[in-house]
Design a protein around this motif. Structure first.
Motif, short mmCIF file in Angstrom:
data_model
loop_
_atom_site.label_atom_id
_atom_site.label_comp_id
_atom_site.label_asym_id
_atom_site.label_seq_id
_atom_site.Cartn_x
_atom_site.Cartn_y
_atom_site.Cartn_z
N ASP A 59 -7.71 -14.65 -6.68
CA ASP A 59 -7.79 -14.22 -7.76
C ASP A 59 -6.96 -13.59 -8.70
O ASP A 59 -5.44 -14.37 -7.87
CB ASP A 59 -9.22 -12.78 -8.17
CG ASP A 59 -8.54 -11.66 -7.69
OD1 ASP A 59 -7.03 -11.46 -7.68
OD2 ASP A 59 -8.93 -10.58 -8.10
N LYS B 203 -14.46 -7.97 -6.55
CA LYS B 203 -13.71 -8.73 -7.40
C LYS B 203 -13.47 -7.06 -8.46
O LYS B 203 -14.34 -5.85 -8.58
CB LYS B 203 -13.21 -10.10 -7.96
CG LYS B 203 -13.28 -10.53 -7.11
CD LYS B 203 -13.54 -12.31 -7.70
CE LYS B 203 -12.12 -11.96 -8.69
NZ LYS B 203 -12.47 -13.28 -8.86
N TYR C 101 -17.34 -15.95 -5.81
CA TYR C 101 -17.66 -14.62 -6.44
C TYR C 101 -18.84 -14.40 -6.33
O TYR C 101 -19.68 -13.69 -8.27
CB TYR C 101 -16.47 -14.86 -7.46
CG TYR C 101 -15.48 -15.01 -6.97
CD1 TYR C 101 -14.90 -14.58 -6.07
CD2 TYR C 101 -14.34 -15.94 -7.73
CE1 TYR C 101 -14.06 -15.13 -5.13
CE2 TYR C 101 -13.33 -16.31 -7.52
CZ TYR C 101 -13.04 -15.55 -6.03
OH TYR C 101 -11.59 -16.06 -5.36
#
Length: 330
Positions: A41, A68, A261
């Motif tokens: 990321d 994340k 994600y």
């Protein structure tokens, strides 16, 4: 987004006739038993997306992604700049509102001191009505401009929140194929995304309901993003017969995108549902304009027939001219 608006049912125009054949040979994901994708990321934090695929007749795709870091809740500078562009005179109006509030408050303070002095001096009693009149005007003016400032500031905060949500949406990632990952923002001016979010049966039924409108949806630049809230994306089965080859190619193109994600997509959708007062378990759809902004949303299956009726073609003589005619922004 945006909040979920227009949560009313859309009636399909007449009964739908689906001619599904039994000769299904193609299933998404049956060309590889397992794949491991490694992505990094923007904060250089490594995350792994593992997709397990089985090649049996009831193939399912199970995707899991490491969490994340949640995006910052602070409004970015980009959103603030966009807000200034969309409302260029708002800052000027708010400045003058504050100036008028300060002027009214100062005038009220002076009038109050004069009123106290007049009441303390019997010889100035005749001035009291005039002083009260001026004090009332000052208080009224300060109150009016304070209300106007409050309303303007509230509209600004609502706009910034919406732009911030749109920016977060534009940063979400999509997988086009095994080798290509793009962000939602990459499709601005190219496609009108329709996000279908819900359990696997809801995604599969939305897939089936879209079949009669495949060509019309593609002509309008529509691409579908299926998001399975339970983490299990159903296998989309396509008829590989010769007579259905052209339709199958178009169906694959319409449903080619896949979100990655998963936690970020889930967080963004949960926020939209919370703002709209929609149950977290409710299956929903969101349709985006060509410029990537949310134009419509609702609970239940996407109204494919309404999209065909409302959206202008993406190509032809009207291309570009009608890009802003997607509908009002939510």
């Amino acid at each position: 987004m945006a909040s979920f608006m227009g949560l009313f049912p859309y009636n399909m125009a007449g009964p739908l006739n689906f001619n599904h054949h039994n000769n299904y040979k193609y299933q998404i994901g049956n060309h590889r038993n397992s794949a491991l994708f490694s992505c990094i990321d923007h904060n250089l934090t490594q995350h792994m997306l593992s997709c397990k695929r089985q090649s049996c007749s009831t193939t399912t795709i199970t995707c899991s992604a490491a969490n994340k870091p949640s995006p910052s809740t602070e409004v970015s500078s980009t959103a603030k700049i966009r807000s200034e562009v969309l409302s260029p005179f708002r800052s000027v109006r708010m400045f003058f509102y504050l100036a008028f509030i300060a002027s009214g408050a100062l005038g009220g303070l002076i009038a109050t001191t004069r009123l106290i002095a007049a009441l303390a001096n019997p010889s100035r009693v005749a001035e009291v009505p005039e002083i009260l009149k001026g004090l009332g005007i000052d208080i009224g003016a300060a109150a009016i401009f304070a209300f106007l400032y409050y309303r303007e500031n509230k509209a600004k905060n609502v706009q910034l929140a919406r732009l911030s949500r749109e920016e977060n949406l534009s940063n979400l990632k999509l997988r086009v194929d095994e080798k290509k990952i793009i962000s939602v923002s990459s499709l601005r001016g190219v496609a009108r995304l329709v996000i279908c979010a819900g359990p696997a049966p809801f995604i599969l039924e939305s897939f089936k309901l879209s079949e009669p409108f495949t060509q019309s949806l593609l002509d309008r630049g529509v691409l579908v993003v299926p998001f399975a809230s339970n983490g299990n994306l159903p296998s989309f089965e396509f008829d590989e017969g010769e007579e259905m080859k052209e339709l199958t190619t178009k169906r694959k193109r319409l449903w080619q995108l896949a979100p990655i994600y998963v936690s970020e997509w889930s967080n963004w959708l949960d926020e939209q549902k919370k703002l709209a007062g929609v149950s977290p378990e409710s299956p929903v759809y969101l349709s985006l304009r060509m410029d990537g902004r949310v134009r419509g949303s609702g609970v239940g299956y996407p109204p494919w027939n309404a999209f065909v009726a409302q959206l202008p073609p993406a190509k032809g003589m009207w291309s570009g001219l009608l890009d802003g005619m997607d509908g009002r922004v939510l």
